[in-house]
Structure formats: C-alpha cells, structure tokens
Design a protein around this motif. Structure first.
Motif, PDB file in Angstrom:
ATOM      1  N   GLY A  86       0.779  -1.239   0.000  1.00  0.00           N
ATOM      2  CA  GLY A  86       0.000   0.000   0.000  1.00  0.00           C
ATOM      3  C   GLY A  86       0.804   1.279   0.000  1.00  0.00           C
ATOM      4  N   VAL A  87       2.093   1.182  -0.331  1.00  0.00           N
ATOM      5  CA  VAL A  87       2.911   2.396  -0.441  1.00  0.00           C
ATOM      6  C   VAL A  87       2.273   3.320  -1.483  1.00  0.00           C
ATOM      7  CG1 VAL A  87       5.151   3.209  -1.304  1.00  0.00           C
ATOM      8  CG2 VAL A  87       5.048   1.314   0.344  1.00  0.00           C
ATOM      9  N   ASP A  88       2.243   4.608  -1.191  1.00  0.00           N
ATOM     10  CA  ASP A  88       1.523   5.546  -2.058  1.00  0.00           C
ATOM     11  C   ASP A  88       2.332   6.014  -3.255  1.00  0.00           C
ATOM     12  OD1 ASP A  88      -0.979   6.057  -0.336  1.00  0.00           O
ATOM     13  OD2 ASP A  88       0.686   6.296   1.070  1.00  0.00           O
ATOM     14  N   GLU A  89       3.666   5.929  -3.135  1.00  0.00           N
ATOM     15  CA  GLU A  89       4.509   6.524  -4.166  1.00  0.00           C
ATOM     16  C   GLU A  89       5.941   6.057  -3.929  1.00  0.00           C
ATOM     17  OE1 GLU A  89       4.521  11.131  -5.089  1.00  0.00           O
ATOM     18  OE2 GLU A  89       5.988  10.691  -3.514  1.00  0.00           O
ATOM     19  N   VAL A  90       6.714   6.017  -4.995  1.00  0.00           N
ATOM     20  CA  VAL A  90       8.153   5.768  -4.836  1.00  0.00           C
ATOM     21  C   VAL A  90       8.926   6.915  -5.511  1.00  0.00           C
ATOM     22  CG1 VAL A  90       8.042   3.246  -4.668  1.00  0.00           C
ATOM     23  CG2 VAL A  90       8.187   4.317  -6.931  1.00  0.00           C
ATOM     24  N   THR A  91      10.170   7.096  -5.073  1.00  0.00           N
ATOM     25  CA  THR A  91      11.068   7.987  -5.810  1.00  0.00           C
ATOM     26  C   THR A  91      11.962   7.109  -6.674  1.00  0.00           C
ATOM     27  OG1 THR A  91      12.791   7.910  -4.099  1.00  0.00           O
ATOM     28  CG2 THR A  91      11.166   9.690  -3.954  1.00  0.00           C
ATOM     29  N   ILE A  92      12.244   7.575  -7.879  1.00  0.00           N
ATOM     30  CA  ILE A  92      13.142   6.836  -8.767  1.00  0.00           C
ATOM     31  C   ILE A  92      14.086   7.833  -9.427  1.00  0.00           C
ATOM     32  CG2 ILE A  92      13.332   5.430 -10.858  1.00  0.00           C
ATOM     33  CD1 ILE A  92      10.737   4.106 -10.228  1.00  0.00           C
ATOM     34  N   GLY A  93      15.377   7.454  -9.513  1.00  0.00           N
ATOM     35  CA  GLY A  93      16.341   8.302 -10.204  1.00  0.00           C
ATOM     36  C   GLY A  93      17.012   7.609 -11.362  1.00  0.00           C
ATOM     37  N   ASP A  94      16.857   6.297 -11.425  1.00  0.00           N
ATOM     38  CA  ASP A  94      17.502   5.511 -12.471  1.00  0.00           C
ATOM     39  C   ASP A  94      16.448   5.138 -13.512  1.00  0.00           C
ATOM     40  OD1 ASP A  94      18.612   3.399 -14.009  1.00  0.00           O
ATOM     41  OD2 ASP A  94      19.916   2.811 -12.357  1.00  0.00           O
ATOM     42  N   PRO A  95      16.615   5.586 -14.755  1.00  0.00           N
ATOM     43  CA  PRO A  95      15.588   5.299 -15.773  1.00  0.00           C
ATOM     44  C   PRO A  95      15.315   3.806 -15.943  1.00  0.00           C
ATOM     45  CG  PRO A  95      17.129   6.949 -16.568  1.00  0.00           C
ATOM     46  CD  PRO A  95      17.689   6.437 -15.278  1.00  0.00           C
ATOM     47  N   GLY A  96      16.280   2.967 -15.613  1.00  0.00           N
ATOM     48  CA  GLY A  96      16.053   1.522 -15.692  1.00  0.00           C
ATOM     49  C   GLY A  96      14.931   1.091 -14.768  1.00  0.00           C
ATOM     50  N   ALA A  97      14.862   1.713 -13.609  1.00  0.00           N
ATOM     51  CA  ALA A  97      13.796   1.377 -12.655  1.00  0.00           C
ATOM     52  C   ALA A  97      12.435   1.867 -13.155  1.00  0.00           C
ATOM     53  CB  ALA A  97      14.120   1.968 -11.285  1.00  0.00           C
ATOM     54  N   ILE A  98      12.433   3.000 -13.860  1.00  0.00           N
ATOM     55  CA  ILE A  98      11.177   3.478 -14.458  1.00  0.00           C
ATOM     56  C   ILE A  98      10.693   2.484 -15.515  1.00  0.00           C
ATOM     57  CG2 ILE A  98      10.128   5.320 -15.875  1.00  0.00           C
ATOM     58  CD1 ILE A  98      12.173   7.237 -14.533  1.00  0.00           C
ATOM     59  N   TYR A  99      11.640   2.023 -16.311  1.00  0.00           N
ATOM     60  CA  TYR A  99      11.341   1.049 -17.361  1.00  0.00           C
ATOM     61  C   TYR A  99      10.677  -0.185 -16.753  1.00  0.00           C
ATOM     62  CZ  TYR A  99      12.358  -1.247 -21.858  1.00  0.00           C
ATOM     63  OH  TYR A  99      12.257  -1.854 -23.082  1.00  0.00           O
ATOM     64  N   LEU A 100      11.218  -0.644 -15.643  1.00  0.00           N
ATOM     65  CA  LEU A 100      10.667  -1.841 -14.983  1.00  0.00           C
ATOM     66  C   LEU A 100       9.312  -1.545 -14.345  1.00  0.00           C
ATOM     67  CD1 LEU A 100      13.897  -3.294 -13.335  1.00  0.00           C
ATOM     68  CD2 LEU A 100      12.671  -4.139 -15.353  1.00  0.00           C
ATOM     69  N   LEU A 101       9.186  -0.367 -13.737  1.00  0.00           N
ATOM     70  CA  LEU A 101       7.911  -0.003 -13.102  1.00  0.00           C
ATOM     71  C   LEU A 101       6.793  -0.008 -14.142  1.00  0.00           C
ATOM     72  CD1 LEU A 101       6.316   1.106 -10.632  1.00  0.00           C
ATOM     73  CD2 LEU A 101       6.959   3.404 -11.375  1.00  0.00           C
ATOM     74  N   GLN A 102       7.093   0.510 -15.328  1.00  0.00           N
ATOM     75  CA  GLN A 102       6.057   0.573 -16.358  1.00  0.00           C
ATOM     76  C   GLN A 102       5.740  -0.802 -16.930  1.00  0.00           C
ATOM     77  OE1 GLN A 102       7.544   3.777 -18.817  1.00  0.00           O
ATOM     78  NE2 GLN A 102       6.642   5.292 -17.444  1.00  0.00           N
ATOM     79  N   GLN A 103       6.770  -1.637 -17.035  1.00  0.00           N
ATOM     80  CA  GLN A 103       6.507  -3.005 -17.525  1.00  0.00           C
ATOM     81  C   GLN A 103       5.675  -3.784 -16.520  1.00  0.00           C
ATOM     82  OE1 GLN A 103      10.325  -4.624 -18.515  1.00  0.00           O
ATOM     83  NE2 GLN A 103      10.326  -3.680 -20.541  1.00  0.00           N
ATOM     84  N   ALA A 104       5.922  -3.526 -15.234  1.00  0.00           N
ATOM     85  CA  ALA A 104       5.181  -4.254 -14.196  1.00  0.00           C
ATOM     86  C   ALA A 104       3.731  -3.773 -14.118  1.00  0.00           C
ATOM     87  CB  ALA A 104       5.870  -4.074 -12.843  1.00  0.00           C
ATOM     88  N   ALA A 105       3.451  -2.627 -14.743  1.00  0.00           N
ATOM     89  CA  ALA A 105       2.079  -2.085 -14.793  1.00  0.00           C
ATOM     90  C   ALA A 105       1.427  -2.053 -13.423  1.00  0.00           C
ATOM     91  CB  ALA A 105       1.224  -2.893 -15.785  1.00  0.00           C
TER      92      ALA A 105
END
Lengths: 307, 416
Positions: A86-105
């Motif tokens: 139930g975490v409301d939000e994450v911080t991301i600085g590495d575009p690789g992690a954004i890529y994974l977050l979006q793939q995980a939908a």
C-alpha cells in the motif's frame, strides 16, 4: 494545500511526525534508496504504511539508488512488494527502474529524483511525459530560476526546505581507501561516526562524509533552512516541501518539522507574517545540532554568479 | 575453439580542435568527439563552430571515420532556448551523433532535429541493462556507460540489450559518479554539470570527527615519509591497453579515450596505440599479443599513474593519488615533419617545443612507425647552422638517417 514531507528514522518517530503534522512520510531501505536516516525492511515499511494510512497520511518509499545489474534485477519484485503493502509513491532516479515499473504495470506512482540533476522545467516535463507524478528539484536551482520554472512545469516539484544537502556520491570507498593508505584505521566510516572534511585554508568549513553500500556521500557545508523563504515558494505554487532529517537529532527533528508544519498552516491560511516565520526559524535553529550550520543554500544566488 | 577474426569496435578519440580532429583520424581513430560552442561540458576546450564541424565531418567521412559532438550539460531554465536550433545546425553540419546527458536536451535533439542520432553521455551514469533498454526505447543509438561499470557487468548487459555500448578505456576519471557531483558548485561556485568543474576532488582536505561536544579532532594519518597525509579524492587515470581482448569480447562497440583538453601529442599517441592494438586483436585474436611498446608509448603521454578503474572491481587506495606523485617520464612534443629529402636525408620540421643538437628525438607516425636518433646537426630555414630551435613554429632542417613522412611527429624526453 501545501504538502509537508519528512524523512523517517523509526516507527516511533513516524508516529511523532504524524502528530507534528506531516502529510507524507519518506523512508526506505538503503539497498534501493539513497542517504536514508534508517534502512527499513519491507515488513517495517508495511507497519509504517499502516500507521500513516490510519491517520490519512501518505508514504513515499525511496527507490532512487543508482542500480548496477545485480540490483536492478531485484527492483521489480521490490516495487511489487511496495505496491502490495500500500505504499503511495516511490522515488526513482535511475531510468532503468522506471522502465521496470512501467513493464510491471503497477498502480504505483513515482516521482523522479536524481539528486542534483533535475534542474529545468523541460526535464521535469520529460519525466512527466514518462508518467512521473512529480519530480524532486535539485538544490542547486536558485529562486530566480524557480520563477520561470514554476510557470512551465506540468507536474509538481518537491523542494527541500530543511536538511543536509548531498553534493557528491562516489562509487568508491573513499574513506576506507584513505584509511588504508595512511595505515591508520578509521574506526567505522558510517554516518553515525560523524566524520567531516574541511576545505583547504577554510578550517571552519564542515562537509560531512560517510560510506555505505551505495558508496561515499559528501554533504554541503551547512544544512538547508528555507523557513523564511517559504512565502516565496508558496507564491510560486511550489508547495511540496521536504524536510530531510538525515543528520538531525531524531527527537529535535520532530520539533523542527512541527515548526515547518506551523509555517505551512499559516501560509495556507494566508496568515503568515515575517515575524512569525522568523520566530519559527529561531525554533528550528535552536534545535539544530551544534556542529551543523544552517543557511538557505543556493536560494538567493544570482544564476549568473555560477560559472 | 579457434578464434577467428572478430568485429572491430570503434576507437573513439577526443579532438579539442580541428587540427586534433585530423590528427586523431590520421593516427587511426575510427571516430572522434568534439565540442560545440554551446551545451558542452568543456567550456575551456577549443570548441568547434558549425563551419568547423562541417569541415571536420567531411574530413572524417572521406576517411571512413565519424564525428560526434558532445553536448552534455545539465541545462537550467535559461539554457533551454536555442537548443533545438543548435542541434539542427549540428545535424546539418553532417555530424554523426550528439552525446547528451540531460533528458530535456535528449528530447530536444530527437524532436527538433529529426535524423540526428543521439548517444547518452557517461554523465547520466548508466550502470545497468534496463537503463540501456530505457534509452534505446527512447530512440537512442548508443549509451556511454558510467565509469563504474565492470567487464563482467558489460558482458551481462550485452546479453540483455542490443543498444550500442561505449565505454571509457583511457584517460582521466571522475572520482564520483559523473553528474552526481556538485562539489565544484558548492566549493567554487562553478557548475560541474555545465562545463565549470573546478576539480575540487583533487584538493587536499582536513578530516575530523567530534568525539565530544564542540571539540573537533583531526584524524589525518601519515604517509610513508612520516608526514601528515591529508584526505583527498583524486583518481589516478585509466588505461585498459593491457585488456583489449576483454573489452572486445565483452561486446563494447566503442572504446572511448578521454581528453578533449589534451594536446596533439597525447591525442596522436593514444589514438595510435589503441587503434593498433584493437586492429591487431580483431584481425587475429588467437595469436594476439600485447606489445610492451604500446604500454611504453602510453606512459610517455601519461600525466598521472594508470589503472583499470572499475573494470575488475571496486578501486582501492592504489587507484587514488595520495602523497607525493611518482615522477613520470615526461615527453615533450617538439615538432612536426613537413618533408623529407631521400637524397640528402634532410628532414624539414616545424618546431613545437625547444630542441637542439644532442637531444634524443623520437619520430612517430600513424600505424605505429617509430624511429629514434640523436640530433647531430641543425639548420634554420636560411640553411644557417644553429645549435637549438627555440622559436615556436620555426622551420628547421637536420639529418635524419631513416626516411620519415610529412605529418609524422617528433617528441623528446624532457630534461628533469
């Protein structure tokens, strides 16, 4: 409404911070997040999420490390876990992690946080187009640049208003290497050790330095304190304010946060006077660790002064 | 299994000026990177006008080489205007790609200068394959890795992405994650991410703690001479000349040499060595042997001690500069060959640094031609005998036993 974000050093402190009036708690585990007051395991994060949600507050988890292959592999599972608890939000600085977050939908918003690198509206909007719900503004952006920036941004930015300012991250164990070279053992090089360096011929300067599994971190000479500048931020509509207690005394930090919460309430009710803010600022200063100075960083700097 | 010829990765050399661009290519570089008048991180390097870019690109393309423009600042609000126009000019000059770090400038280059290829700068600290995939998905052709990435990690990246990988193999290194350091901003009011880095990491600092309230305590140790050794964060330079097979086999597409601020002497020597070594390995990997003369050659232009950076693990104290610097043999670039007369065996040289009779001179040229001799006679352009050639750019002649070619360079070990 202005949103106050504060770092968390313990469950008890989280409870006190909620009482003090924070809207959002910021915490994480140092395997995934950078420069955190405490490294929480997922089950500890879950407890704090539960507590925060009971009080209608939000939790942001740090996933803003610079990941190498070994760690990026674990990011998807970690994001899934954060989403599940139930975490409301994450911080991301590495575009690789954004890529994974979006793939995980996942239904898990992120704000972009790459420390000193987020310096323009166009960059912030770039991350907005990549579904970032916000971005953490670099400390090196002066007020004069915030003015046009605030008019151009499509997503909110978070501005640090109190705390230690990171100015260097090395992948090398710089303190251990030094210690090995001079063959004199530095007993511990972690943050609690309280090591600092001073610049040549400026003995009064104080740059905190420590090592952890993300490398070596160095901090600005003084901690940041924008208490008396808050009306300017408020007027620009930059109303997400972070307080970083990395180097603060955990008990005093809650009181410092409470002072900022008061300032926020006064501003939101259009009742803040310069005298009140000066008084609240004095409270913050009185609670500041003796060895750590406070200033407003790059806020008043003329952009042309920086070469 | 016998290794047969393998794909030849690019050797990418720095070129601070149009002259260095031509020299780097003549000396074997497959590509060079240069700076424009704006958006580059080397505000003090000799940057290229658009006309110079076009001439440089033409020179390179006629020789099968490429030219990239580094535009890798992290922009602030006031730096954004004009970026699209800048990239269109770069594209129209025939530049093969721009090297960019700031996502806003990447977006500007892609949307406002269609057709211009974009490479991610090392300043963006790309350290894993998902980051490479992200940027490839954005339309980038290549990613320059962070200097913190090791050989084993590159191998693993290669299995997860087919974006081109460029990696630094030689030259000076940042001590921190590039881009994640604003020491210079805070200590010198010079923006490290906008071309102003004051290299504060190389300063000497006092180290303290505060064991009791209000009482700070010095923690500096001693060096081998028993003197106080201050804390410092200065990295030694990198050289991967002894590990070319590892780099090629790991799948690096471009081997990058640092140094847009460096001299003609440096650029010619380093481009020569790496292109020779890479060609030698790729033509016949099975029988490849590292030549000591390559290593020796690089030491002649070294400014600091050399190391392998992060390629084989986290650097320890031997990878940093502490104490007194070891004195390196220092070579000076003394001249360029303008012509050679096969009958009289007279070489005509344009002077670049003082040299004269009795000095041991080393001639070197593209493709690793080498010849060393003592200067036994010397004449000025009026053919009058002289002892030394002290004047910058003066034309002199002397006897050279072996034939040399125009464009070859002369160096001499400096008197210590």
């Amino acid at each position: 409404m202005t949103e106050l974000v504060a770092t968390v050093a313990s469950y008890d402190q989280a409870a006190a911070l909620i009482t003090a009036g924070v809207d959002r708690l910021y915490l994480g585990e140092d395997y995934f997040g950078l420069r955190l007051p405490h490294s929480f395991k997922p089950d500890e994060i879950a407890q704090i999420v539960e507590l925060a949600h009971q009080h209608d507050r939000k939790v942001t988890v740090a996933v803003n490390a610079i990941f190498h292959n070994d760690r990026i592999k674990k990011v998807t599972a970690y994001l899934q876990k954060m989403s599940a608890i139930g975490v409301d939000e994450v911080t991301i600085g590495d575009p690789g992690a954004i890529y994974l977050l979006q793939q995980a939908a996942l239904d898990l918003p992120y704000i972009y946080d790459a420390a000193d690198l987020v310096t323009s509206s166009r960059q912030i909007n770039f991350w907005g187009k990549h579904q970032a719900s916000g971005a953490v503004l670099a400390h090196e952006v002066p007020y004069q640049e915030m003015v046009p920036l605030s008019q151009q941004i499509d997503i909110p930015v978070e501005v640090t208003v109190y705390g230690a300012i990171a100015i260097h991250q090395s992948g090398r164990p710089l303190l251990q290497n030094y210690s090995n070279f001079v063959q004199e053992h530095l007993n511990k090089t972690d943050r609690q050790r309280g090591l600092f360096i001073s610049a040549p011929h400026k003995e009064e300067t104080h740059y905190s330095i420590y090592e952890d599994l993300n490398g070596t971190h160095i901090f600005a000479n003084n901690d940041l304190d924008l208490m008396t500048d808050l009306p300017k931020l408020w007027d620009l509509g930059l109303r997400r304010w972070k307080l970083d207690g990395l180097y603060a005394d955990p008990t005093n930090f809650v009181k410092q946060v409470a002072a900022f919460a008061q300032a926020r309430d006064l501003l939101d009710q259009d009742q803040a006077s310069a005298v009140q803010l000066a008084d609240l600022d004095q409270t913050v200063r009185d609670l500041q660790p003796a060895e750590r100075g406070l200033d407003n960083g790059f806020f008043d700097l003329d952009p042309n002064e920086v070469k | 299994m016998l290794k047969t010829a393998v794909k030849h990765p690019e050797v990418l050399a720095p070129a601070g000026t149009p002259e260095k661009l031509r020299i780097a290519i003549d000396y074997g570089a497959d590509a060079v990177y240069i700076g424009g008048d704006a958006y580059g991180l080397r505000s003090r390097a000799g940057n290229f006008s658009f006309e110079e870019m076009a001439a440089g690109a033409k020179y390179a393309h006629e020789r099968g080489a490429k030219v990239y423009v580094a535009a890798n600042i992290v922009a602030h609000e006031q730096n954004l205007a004009g970026a699209g126009e800048f990239y269109r000019h770069v594209r129209d000059a025939g530049i093969d790609a721009v090297i960019v770090s700031d996502p806003s400038l990447i977006e500007t280059a892609i949307t406002e200068a269609p057709g211009l290829k974009v490479h991610l700068s090392t300043q963006a600290s790309a350290t894993n394959y998902e980051t490479l995939n992200f940027w490839q998905h954005e339309g980038l052709e290549r990613v320059v890795l962070a200097r913190e990435v090791g050989i084993a990690e590159i191998k693993e990246m290669r299995q997860h992405t087919d974006v081109q990988i460029e990696s630094f193999v030689h030259g000076a290194m940042c001590i921190g994650y590039s881009g994640r350091c604003v020491l210079s901003n805070h200590l010198s009011l010079r923006d490290a991410n906008r071309g102003g880095c004051a290299q504060n990491c190389r300063w000497k600092y006092d180290l303290f703690d505060i064991p009791e309230l209000g009482q700070k305590r010095e923690l500096m140790g001693h060096n081998a001479e028993g003197k106080i050794e201050k804390f410092s964060m200065s990295a030694v330079d990198m050289s991967m000349i002894e590990h070319i097979p590892d780099l090629v086999d790991a799948g690096v597409d471009s081997l990058k040499i640092e140094g847009r601020m460096k001299t003609v002497h440096y650029v010619s020597t380093v481009a020569n060595v790496y292109s020779t070594a890479v060609r030698s390995y790729c033509e016949d990997p099975e029988h490849y042997q590292l030549k000591q003369e390559w290593v020796d050659e690089l030491w002649k232009v070294a400014q600091r001690e050399l190391s392998t950076g992060f390629y084989y693990g986290t650097p320890n104290e031997d990878f940093q500069l502490f104490g007194k610097r070891r004195r390196l043999p220092h070579y000076a670039f003394v001249g360029e060959v303008l012509g050679y007369d096969d009958v009289t065996k007279q070489v005509t040289v344009q002077q670049r640094n003082n040299f004269g009779i009795g000095d041991q001179i080393e001639f070197y040229g593209p493709h690793f031609a080498h010849h060393t001799q003592i200067v036994k006679d010397l004449f000025n352009d009026e053919n009058e005998p002289i002892e030394r050639a002290p004047h910058a750019m003066e034309i002199v002649h002397f006897t050279c036993e072996q034939p040399v070619k125009p464009g070859d360079f002369l160096r001499a070990q400096s008197k210590l």
